[in-house]
Design a protein around this motif. Sequence first.
Motif, PDB file in Angstrom:
ATOM      1  N   ALA A 209      -1.563  10.349 -15.251  1.00 59.26           N
ATOM      2  CA  ALA A 209      -0.202  10.725 -14.849  1.00 59.26           C
ATOM      3  C   ALA A 209      -0.125  12.215 -14.546  1.00 59.26           C
ATOM      4  O   ALA A 209       0.503  12.630 -13.571  1.00 59.26           O
ATOM      5  CB  ALA A 209       0.787  10.355 -15.955  1.00 59.26           C
ATOM      6  N   GLN A 210      -0.831  13.030 -15.356  1.00 60.05           N
ATOM      7  CA  GLN A 210      -0.801  14.485 -15.127  1.00 60.05           C
ATOM      8  C   GLN A 210      -1.466  14.828 -13.785  1.00 60.05           C
ATOM      9  O   GLN A 210      -0.952  15.636 -13.013  1.00 60.05           O
ATOM     10  CB  GLN A 210      -1.553  15.220 -16.237  1.00 60.05           C
ATOM     11  N   VAL A 211      -2.601  14.165 -13.511  1.00 67.08           N
ATOM     12  CA  VAL A 211      -3.340  14.463 -12.279  1.00 67.08           C
ATOM     13  C   VAL A 211      -2.509  14.059 -11.053  1.00 67.08           C
ATOM     14  O   VAL A 211      -2.439  14.787 -10.052  1.00 67.08           O
ATOM     15  CB  VAL A 211      -4.714  13.754 -12.291  1.00 67.08           C
ATOM     16  N   LEU A 212      -1.841  12.911 -11.131  1.00 61.92           N
ATOM     17  CA  LEU A 212      -1.027  12.464  -9.999  1.00 61.92           C
ATOM     18  C   LEU A 212       0.147  13.407  -9.760  1.00 61.92           C
ATOM     19  O   LEU A 212       0.474  13.743  -8.617  1.00 61.92           O
ATOM     20  CB  LEU A 212      -0.507  11.040 -10.244  1.00 61.92           C
ATOM     21  N   LEU A 233      -2.279  -0.556  -7.862  1.00 58.85           N
ATOM     22  CA  LEU A 233      -1.000  -0.599  -7.150  1.00 58.85           C
ATOM     23  C   LEU A 233       0.077   0.234  -7.847  1.00 58.85           C
ATOM     24  O   LEU A 233       1.062   0.624  -7.227  1.00 58.85           O
ATOM     25  CB  LEU A 233      -0.539  -2.047  -6.990  1.00 58.85           C
ATOM     26  N   GLY A 234      -0.093   0.513  -9.135  1.00 58.72           N
ATOM     27  CA  GLY A 234       0.850   1.369  -9.843  1.00 58.72           C
ATOM     28  C   GLY A 234       0.816   2.793  -9.276  1.00 58.72           C
ATOM     29  O   GLY A 234       1.847   3.437  -9.095  1.00 58.72           O
ATOM     30  N   ALA A 240       2.634   6.877  -2.703  1.00 56.33           N
ATOM     31  CA  ALA A 240       2.449   6.649  -1.264  1.00 56.33           C
ATOM     32  C   ALA A 240       3.747   6.614  -0.462  1.00 56.33           C
ATOM     33  O   ALA A 240       4.791   6.216  -0.969  1.00 56.33           O
ATOM     34  CB  ALA A 240       1.686   5.347  -1.070  1.00 56.33           C
ATOM     35  N   ASP A 241       3.635   7.029   0.791  1.00 55.24           N
ATOM     36  CA  ASP A 241       4.730   6.811   1.742  1.00 55.24           C
ATOM     37  C   ASP A 241       4.484   5.499   2.485  1.00 55.24           C
ATOM     38  O   ASP A 241       5.403   4.726   2.717  1.00 55.24           O
ATOM     39  CB  ASP A 241       4.775   7.960   2.762  1.00 55.24           C
ATOM     40  N   ASP A 242       3.233   5.288   2.873  1.00 55.02           N
ATOM     41  CA  ASP A 242       2.852   4.054   3.570  1.00 55.02           C
ATOM     42  C   ASP A 242       1.649   3.444   2.865  1.00 55.02           C
ATOM     43  O   ASP A 242       0.893   4.153   2.200  1.00 55.02           O
ATOM     44  CB  ASP A 242       2.450   4.348   5.026  1.00 55.02           C
ATOM     45  N   VAL A 243       1.498   2.135   3.039  1.00 55.75           N
ATOM     46  CA  VAL A 243       0.379   1.441   2.385  1.00 55.75           C
ATOM     47  C   VAL A 243      -0.353   0.572   3.406  1.00 55.75           C
ATOM     48  O   VAL A 243       0.282  -0.133   4.198  1.00 55.75           O
ATOM     49  CB  VAL A 243       0.888   0.510   1.252  1.00 55.75           C
ATOM     50  N   MET A 244      -1.667   0.643   3.377  1.00 50.83           N
ATOM     51  CA  MET A 244      -2.479  -0.242   4.205  1.00 50.83           C
ATOM     52  C   MET A 244      -3.318  -1.100   3.265  1.00 50.83           C
ATOM     53  O   MET A 244      -4.064  -0.562   2.447  1.00 50.83           O
ATOM     54  CB  MET A 244      -3.378   0.581   5.122  1.00 50.83           C
ATOM     55  N   LEU A 260       6.664  -2.755   1.526  1.00 53.46           N
ATOM     56  CA  LEU A 260       5.547  -3.595   1.084  1.00 53.46           C
ATOM     57  C   LEU A 260       5.829  -4.218  -0.282  1.00 53.46           C
ATOM     58  O   LEU A 260       5.523  -5.375  -0.527  1.00 53.46           O
ATOM     59  CB  LEU A 260       4.244  -2.807   1.027  1.00 53.46           C
ATOM     60  N   TYR A 261       6.427  -3.436  -1.172  1.00 55.29           N
ATOM     61  CA  TYR A 261       6.697  -3.979  -2.513  1.00 55.29           C
ATOM     62  C   TYR A 261       7.880  -4.938  -2.501  1.00 55.29           C
ATOM     63  O   TYR A 261       7.903  -5.909  -3.252  1.00 55.29           O
ATOM     64  CB  TYR A 261       6.955  -2.842  -3.506  1.00 55.29           C
ATOM     65  N   SER A 262       8.877  -4.682  -1.641  1.00 55.45           N
ATOM     66  CA  SER A 262      10.058  -5.549  -1.664  1.00 55.45           C
ATOM     67  C   SER A 262       9.865  -6.791  -0.800  1.00 55.45           C
ATOM     68  O   SER A 262      10.457  -7.825  -1.045  1.00 55.45           O
ATOM     69  CB  SER A 262      11.302  -4.784  -1.221  1.00 55.45           C
TER      70      SER A 262
END
Length: 350
Positions: A209-212, A233-234, A240-244, A260-262
């Motif tokens: 969490a600190q690194v992110l 995916l967490g 992310a803004d976009d996911v591929m 993507l999540y919804s």
Amino acid sequence: MGETIKLPEQEMTLGTTSTKHLLEVHNLRTYFHTAAGVAKAVDGVSFSLDRGKTLAIVGESGSGKSVTASSLMRLLAKTGKIESGSITFDGIDIVHASENKLRELRGKDISMIFQDPMTALDPVFKVGSQMVENIRIHESCDEHEARKRAIEMLRLVGIPEPEALMEAYPYELSGGMCQRVMIAMAMSCNPKFIIADEPTTALDVTVQAQVLALLAGLQDSLDTAILLITHNLGIVWQMADDVMVMYAGRTCEYAPMEELYSNPLHPYTWGLLDSMPKLSDTSKTDLKTIPGVPPDLRLTGTCCNFYNRCPYACEKCKHEVPPLVEVAPAHYVACHRQNGSNVLKREGEI
Ligand code: SF4
């Protein structure tokens, strides 16, 4: 769901809407020529990325995400080759750039944070000398200035006594400290673009969490574009803004993160999401898995690559490669059964 528009794959650049992107990848194919045959590790992938944005590439091991990242820096194993397609970074044609040009870009405009910081740092040199050397290669400054810059960067990534850490060898540091050093090195020449390949795999959740948070903070202040490679995916949700979503060398779904999540649409994406543990789930049942194994990459390209594992497969899936189709604004899916009127419902949905 919007009108279905079929686009020719070669002409698509997925991603954010600005007309001139920092990074544009068109129909990239990277193959490995081995004694046993040609493995199509990346097989027609397109995307784009702008400054200050994060694109996450997700997928299981062997999906082609790390080879895509290595292709962007032309850092491929001897057997690997970019067969076709284009990579344009800040107006530079990466596929045809000279080795000198690439050396100039690597570590300066494009930086990489590797999966395992313990092995990415050279164990026989002190942290400080590795950082100073990297800065002096890319910036016209003397040793004193480079050292000052290195200390400044170490302080920025939250190292409490950077001067002391400059004198340490990598083996004397914890995984979290090593990862911070890698990030400090990656950021030390103000890169325009960072490739973070599983940057938190070796770390426990607190340090993760600190690194992110650190990466996101640095991205905000330096307006850096980040390509995040992960199977977590967490982390995607956080950054992310976009996911591929990639599977067996191809893009199976591409969308803005919240979309993507919804509204995930590809059966493989469903499998990935279903295999995530949920805090709200108190049923004590086993986590879901995706049965089967990925296909042999020497044999892909004649049908849907997910065919042998997909519970929704039909006859067409066995014989035709599904094209990547825009099914909602900026949401692309490669699935015969999510294309047109014949749309699938995710198991458990009404
Ligand atoms: Fe499944 Fe067919 Fe869609 Fe592939 S194209 S994901 S096999 S339904």
